[in-house]
Design a protein around this motif. Structure first.
Motif, short mmCIF file in Angstrom:
data_model
loop_
_atom_site.label_atom_id
_atom_site.label_comp_id
_atom_site.label_asym_id
_atom_site.label_seq_id
_atom_site.Cartn_x
_atom_site.Cartn_y
_atom_site.Cartn_z
N LEU A 190 0.83 -1.21 0.00
CA LEU A 190 0.00 0.00 0.00
C LEU A 190 0.86 1.25 0.00
CD1 LEU A 190 -2.82 -1.03 2.50
CD2 LEU A 190 -3.02 -0.73 0.03
N SER A 191 1.99 1.22 0.70
CA SER A 191 2.90 2.37 0.73
C SER A 191 3.50 2.62 -0.64
CB SER A 191 4.02 2.14 1.75
OG SER A 191 3.50 2.01 3.04
N VAL A 192 3.85 1.56 -1.35
CA VAL A 192 4.39 1.71 -2.70
C VAL A 192 3.31 2.31 -3.62
CG1 VAL A 192 5.27 0.46 -4.72
CG2 VAL A 192 6.12 -0.09 -2.43
N LEU A 193 2.07 1.86 -3.47
CA LEU A 193 0.99 2.44 -4.26
C LEU A 193 0.79 3.92 -3.94
CD1 LEU A 193 -1.69 -0.41 -4.23
CD2 LEU A 193 -0.35 0.41 -6.17
N MET A 194 0.90 4.28 -2.66
CA MET A 194 0.78 5.69 -2.27
C MET A 194 1.91 6.53 -2.87
SD MET A 194 -1.98 6.37 -0.80
CE MET A 194 -1.54 8.06 -0.59
N MET B 119 -0.10 16.52 0.59
CA MET B 119 -1.23 16.36 1.52
C MET B 119 -1.86 14.97 1.39
SD MET B 119 -3.13 19.99 1.15
CE MET B 119 -2.67 21.40 2.10
N ILE B 120 -2.14 14.59 0.16
CA ILE B 120 -2.75 13.28 -0.09
C ILE B 120 -1.78 12.18 0.31
CG2 ILE B 120 -3.64 11.72 -1.88
CD1 ILE B 120 -5.52 14.04 -1.23
N GLY B 121 -0.51 12.34 -0.02
CA GLY B 121 0.49 11.33 0.30
C GLY B 121 0.68 11.13 1.79
N CYS B 122 0.75 12.22 2.55
CA CYS B 122 0.94 12.11 4.01
C CYS B 122 -0.26 11.42 4.67
CB CYS B 122 1.16 13.49 4.63
SG CYS B 122 2.77 14.17 4.31
N ALA B 123 -1.45 11.90 4.37
CA ALA B 123 -2.64 11.31 4.97
C ALA B 123 -2.83 9.87 4.48
CB ALA B 123 -3.87 12.15 4.64
N GLY B 124 -2.58 9.63 3.21
CA GLY B 124 -2.75 8.29 2.66
C GLY B 124 -1.76 7.30 3.23
N LEU B 125 -0.54 7.72 3.44
CA LEU B 125 0.45 6.83 4.03
C LEU B 125 0.09 6.48 5.47
CD1 LEU B 125 3.04 5.46 3.14
CD2 LEU B 125 4.30 7.37 4.10
N ALA B 126 -0.39 7.46 6.21
CA ALA B 126 -0.83 7.18 7.59
C ALA B 126 -2.01 6.21 7.58
CB ALA B 126 -1.21 8.48 8.29
N TRP B 127 -2.92 6.40 6.64
CA TRP B 127 -4.07 5.49 6.54
C TRP B 127 -3.62 4.08 6.18
CZ3 TRP B 127 -6.19 2.64 2.57
CH2 TRP B 127 -7.44 2.07 2.83
N CYS B 128 -2.67 3.98 5.26
CA CYS B 128 -2.15 2.66 4.85
C CYS B 128 -1.55 1.90 6.02
CB CYS B 128 -1.09 2.81 3.76
SG CYS B 128 -1.72 3.29 2.16
#
Length: 154
Positions: free
Chosen positions: A80-84, A102-111
């Protein structure tokens, strides 16, 4: 033998690519103003390439001296991190660095399992803005223009 080869080939590829980047760094004519302090034009890329080569060689040495045990499968979070990271790169190319951050930081935390909305909002909104403001004020780094960055630069 296939397992050992599948472990060694990526390390050799990393070392070769970093070696190519290291050699390419000798063609640089200038360097960003912030890196001039104590750096020649190619010093920083050479430093990064040298670290990659050293880590690849260390990994290669470890792979050669390790047993034939197959490593555990990579966790779901890794994929998931690689996809982000891919999503971040795509968003940077399509539009705005700050939005992608912004999307990357929040998305990585969600992953990695964060599900609290206030924390995701803080990581997705506050942290990237603070990073951009800090780099702009302290290091005078100008970020690529985009719809959100244009609001800041005017």
């Amino acid at each position: 033998m296939g397992t050992r080869l599948s472990t060694i080939l990526p390390l050799i590829a990393c070392a070769l690519i970093a070696g190519l980047a290291y050699g390419w760094s000798y063609t640089f004519k200038d360097v960003p103003p912030m890196l001039i302090r104590g750096f020649q034009p190619g010093a920083f890329p050479r430093l990064v390439a040298g670290i990659i080569i050293a880590l690849s060689l260390l990994g290669l040495w470890h792979a050669c001296h390790a047993g034939d045990d197959r490593p555990d499968a990579l966790p779901r979070e890794f994929h998931l991190s690689v996809l982000m990271l891919g999503l971040f790169g795509g968003l940077v190319l399509l539009g705005d660095f700050l939005f992608a951050l912004m999307i990357g930081c929040a998305g990585l935390a969600w992953c990695w399992g964060e599900r609290r909305v206030p924390v995701l909002l803080a990581l997705g909104l506050v942290a990237p803005v603070v990073v951009v403001l800090f780099f702009d004020a302290a290091f005078q780094v100008r970020f690529p223009r985009g719809f959100l960055i244009n609001l800041y630069y005017g």
